[in-house]
Scaffold this active site. Structure first.
Site, PDB file in Angstrom:
ATOM      1  N   ARG A 101       0.888  -1.182   0.000  1.00  0.00           N
ATOM      2  CA  ARG A 101       0.000   0.000   0.000  1.00  0.00           C
ATOM      3  C   ARG A 101       0.913   1.216   0.000  1.00  0.00           C
ATOM      4  O   ARG A 101       1.693   1.419   0.935  1.00  0.00           O
ATOM      5  CB  ARG A 101      -0.922  -0.019   1.219  1.00  0.00           C
ATOM      6  CG  ARG A 101      -1.622   1.312   1.413  1.00  0.00           C
ATOM      7  CD  ARG A 101      -2.808   1.252   2.336  1.00  0.00           C
ATOM      8  NE  ARG A 101      -3.955   0.643   1.692  1.00  0.00           N
ATOM      9  CZ  ARG A 101      -5.229   0.896   2.024  1.00  0.00           C
ATOM     10  NH1 ARG A 101      -5.510   1.735   2.980  1.00  0.00           N
ATOM     11  NH2 ARG A 101      -6.219   0.297   1.391  1.00  0.00           N
ATOM     12  N   HIS A 128      -6.678   0.757  -7.171  1.00  0.00           N
ATOM     13  CA  HIS A 128      -7.034  -0.070  -6.020  1.00  0.00           C
ATOM     14  C   HIS A 128      -7.735  -1.333  -6.557  1.00  0.00           C
ATOM     15  O   HIS A 128      -8.945  -1.508  -6.406  1.00  0.00           O
ATOM     16  CB  HIS A 128      -7.960   0.740  -5.103  1.00  0.00           C
ATOM     17  CG  HIS A 128      -8.071   0.212  -3.710  1.00  0.00           C
ATOM     18  ND1 HIS A 128      -7.371  -0.883  -3.255  1.00  0.00           N
ATOM     19  CD2 HIS A 128      -8.826   0.636  -2.642  1.00  0.00           C
ATOM     20  CE1 HIS A 128      -7.677  -1.104  -1.985  1.00  0.00           C
ATOM     21  NE2 HIS A 128      -8.555  -0.196  -1.593  1.00  0.00           N
ATOM     22  N   GLN A 131     -10.030  -3.634  -4.403  1.00  0.00           N
ATOM     23  CA  GLN A 131     -11.317  -2.999  -4.124  1.00  0.00           C
ATOM     24  C   GLN A 131     -12.284  -3.222  -5.290  1.00  0.00           C
ATOM     25  O   GLN A 131     -13.431  -3.628  -5.083  1.00  0.00           O
ATOM     26  CB  GLN A 131     -11.099  -1.494  -3.895  1.00  0.00           C
ATOM     27  CG  GLN A 131     -12.353  -0.758  -3.523  1.00  0.00           C
ATOM     28  CD  GLN A 131     -12.879  -1.162  -2.155  1.00  0.00           C
ATOM     29  OE1 GLN A 131     -12.150  -1.138  -1.183  1.00  0.00           O
ATOM     30  NE2 GLN A 131     -14.134  -1.555  -2.071  1.00  0.00           N
ATOM     31  N   ASP A 223     -16.848   7.717  -3.247  1.00  0.00           N
ATOM     32  CA  ASP A 223     -15.648   7.574  -2.424  1.00  0.00           C
ATOM     33  C   ASP A 223     -15.354   8.958  -1.843  1.00  0.00           C
ATOM     34  O   ASP A 223     -15.969   9.966  -2.259  1.00  0.00           O
ATOM     35  CB  ASP A 223     -14.481   7.075  -3.310  1.00  0.00           C
ATOM     36  CG  ASP A 223     -13.193   6.812  -2.528  1.00  0.00           C
ATOM     37  OD1 ASP A 223     -13.248   6.752  -1.276  1.00  0.00           O
ATOM     38  OD2 ASP A 223     -12.129   6.680  -3.170  1.00  0.00           O
ATOM     39  N   CYS A 263     -16.374   2.416  -1.006  1.00  0.00           N
ATOM     40  CA  CYS A 263     -15.260   1.531  -0.651  1.00  0.00           C
ATOM     41  C   CYS A 263     -14.910   1.613   0.832  1.00  0.00           C
ATOM     42  O   CYS A 263     -14.308   0.696   1.371  1.00  0.00           O
ATOM     43  CB  CYS A 263     -14.047   1.857  -1.514  1.00  0.00           C
ATOM     44  SG  CYS A 263     -13.532   3.577  -1.369  1.00  0.00           S
ATOM     45  N   ARG A 291     -14.246  -7.984   0.410  1.00  0.00           N
ATOM     46  CA  ARG A 291     -12.801  -7.768   0.215  1.00  0.00           C
ATOM     47  C   ARG A 291     -12.048  -9.040   0.620  1.00  0.00           C
ATOM     48  O   ARG A 291     -11.145  -9.496  -0.086  1.00  0.00           O
ATOM     49  CB  ARG A 291     -12.310  -6.593   1.075  1.00  0.00           C
ATOM     50  CG  ARG A 291     -12.734  -5.211   0.609  1.00  0.00           C
ATOM     51  CD  ARG A 291     -12.021  -4.781  -0.667  1.00  0.00           C
ATOM     52  NE  ARG A 291     -10.577  -4.826  -0.559  1.00  0.00           N
ATOM     53  CZ  ARG A 291      -9.817  -3.870  -0.034  1.00  0.00           C
ATOM     54  NH1 ARG A 291     -10.371  -2.756   0.396  1.00  0.00           N
ATOM     55  NH2 ARG A 291      -8.489  -3.991   0.022  1.00  0.00           N
TER      56      ARG A 291
HETATM   57  N1   CP Z   1     -11.417   0.294   1.247  1.00  0.00           N
HETATM   58  C1   CP Z   1     -10.209   0.195   1.825  1.00  0.00           C
HETATM   59  O1   CP Z   1      -9.201  -0.096   1.184  1.00  0.00           O
HETATM   60  O2   CP Z   1     -10.203   0.434   3.164  1.00  0.00           O
HETATM   61  P1   CP Z   1      -8.907   0.664   4.062  1.00  0.00           P
HETATM   62  O3   CP Z   1      -8.246   1.915   3.590  1.00  0.00           O
HETATM   63  O4   CP Z   1      -9.446   0.767   5.462  1.00  0.00           O
HETATM   64  O5   CP Z   1      -7.998  -0.525   3.897  1.00  0.00           O
HETATM   65  N1  NVA Z   2      -9.565   7.005  -2.586  1.00  0.00           N
HETATM   66  C1  NVA Z   2      -9.360   6.585  -1.219  1.00  0.00           C
HETATM   67  C2  NVA Z   2      -9.673   5.135  -1.076  1.00  0.00           C
HETATM   68  C3  NVA Z   2      -9.523   4.568   0.305  1.00  0.00           C
HETATM   69  C4  NVA Z   2      -9.782   3.107   0.357  1.00  0.00           C
HETATM   70  C5  NVA Z   2      -7.919   6.879  -0.815  1.00  0.00           C
HETATM   71  O1  NVA Z   2      -7.012   6.625  -1.626  1.00  0.00           O
HETATM   72  O2  NVA Z   2      -7.701   7.357   0.294  1.00  0.00           O
END
Ligand code: CP
Ligand code: NVA
Length: 306
Positions: A101, A128, A131, A223, A263, A291
């Site tokens: 991440r 992502h 997701q 989102d 999400c 997920r």
């Molecule tokens: N949707 C998602 O990726 O959630 P987190 O950022 O909590 O992992």
């Molecule tokens: N677009 C958001 C998604 C979080 C799961 C971010 O990148 O923070």
């Protein structure tokens, strides 16, 4: 050859549907897969916070008989304490897979290139994919045929939007995106999605009118307005995005009984109202649960026996 999941584009349409079919089995019969990844380890290298991604990968790996090792942002300090390629080369001597991440998507590509083991993108600023897989699995679970569904994405043309566009284009689901001017998904994403859509039958539109995007849609998705790393822009964005909130008025334009998706994490009162988020239309926690089921399928495909 090891396989990575850096983008939805790494998967063919057939592979996506295979993952969905395996996910159905995993969800129905958890016990049958309790030794599938026995003896395997997954390293989670995270530069950003997480609830769903971390917990679903850790618990998912445990449920498959393997184990996960979580490395927090300060621990690895990617690219500062050590170069991405050195992190990849080291971890891949220990673990059987890496979930990354990160901010710059290039880190995912560099990690994948230097790693001997599969690398999974657990969110980058660009995409992502885990997701989007869970999202389309959820839509399919609820509405059956993706090819008969239009999903309206209202909000920022961000990482989640990019992956939904790719996933729709691959699977034949229709998608209507509405963002404020200047916040559209990347031109390259749109171009690639339209190219793929010509083969899959997916109809893709990108515009700036939320009412138009939502009209008749069976799924309404949003989102956050400011993603991780953009927190200081939130006040400016609250003004720019104010007409892009998923509220009862907007939802009334969608198909009757339309599903509401997010999400998560959600900023209640900003991109989505409490009323909509807590309504019977909302499937956000089914989506969050999925997920884990979808990622277990991904882990079996990437880390399991070939
Ligand atoms: N949707 C998602 O990726 O959630 P987190 O950022 O909590 O992992
Ligand atoms: N677009 C958001 C998604 C979080 C799961 C971010 O990148 O923070």
């Amino acid at each position: 050859m090891k396989k990575n999941l850096i983008s939805i584009l790494d998967l063919s349409s057939e592979e996506i549907y295979d993952l969905f079919n395996l996910t159905v089995k995993l969800k129905k019969n958890k016990a049958a897969y309790s030794r599938t990844l026995s003896g395997k380890s997954l390293a989670l290298v995270f530069q950003k916070p997480s609830n769903r991604t971390r917990v679903s990968f850790e618990v998912g790996m445990y449920q498959l008989g393997g184990q996960a090792v979580y490395l927090s942002p300060g621990e690895i300090n990617l690219g500062v304490r050590e170069a991405v390629k050195d992190v990849a080369a080291t971890i891949s001597r220990y673990a059987d897979g890496i979930v990354l991440r990160t901010f710059q998507h290039q880190n995912c590509l560099d990690m994948a290139e230097a790693s001997r083991v599969p690398v999974i993108n657990g969110l980058s600023d660009f995409s992502h994919p885990c997701q989007a897989l869970a999202d389309l699995f959820t839509v399919r679970e609820k509405l059956k045929d993706l090819r008969k569904v239009t999903l309206a994405y209202v909000g920022d043309g961000n990482n989640v939007c990019n992956s939904l566009l790719f996933a729709a284009a691959k699977t034949g689901m229709h998608i209507a995106v509405a963002t404020p001017e200047g916040y559209a998904p990347a031109e390259s994403v749109l171009k690639e999605s339209l190219k793929l859509a010509a083969g899959s039958g997916s109809r893709i539109t990108v515009g700036e009118d939320p009412l138009k995007a939502v009209e008749g849609a069976q799924v309404v998705y949003t989102d956050v307005w400011a993603s991780m790393g953009q927190e200081e822009e939130i006040n400016k964005r609250k003004i720019i995005f104010k007409d892009f909130q998923i509220n009862a008025r907007l939802l009334a334009k969608a198909a009757p009984g339309a599903l509401v998706m997010h999400c998560l994490p959600a900023h209640r009162g900003e991109e989505i109202t409490d009323e909509v988020m807590d309504s019977v239309n909302s499937v956000v926690f089914d989506q969050a649960e999925n997920r884990m089921h979808v990622q277990k399928a991904v882990l079996i495909k990437l880390l399991g026996k070939r």
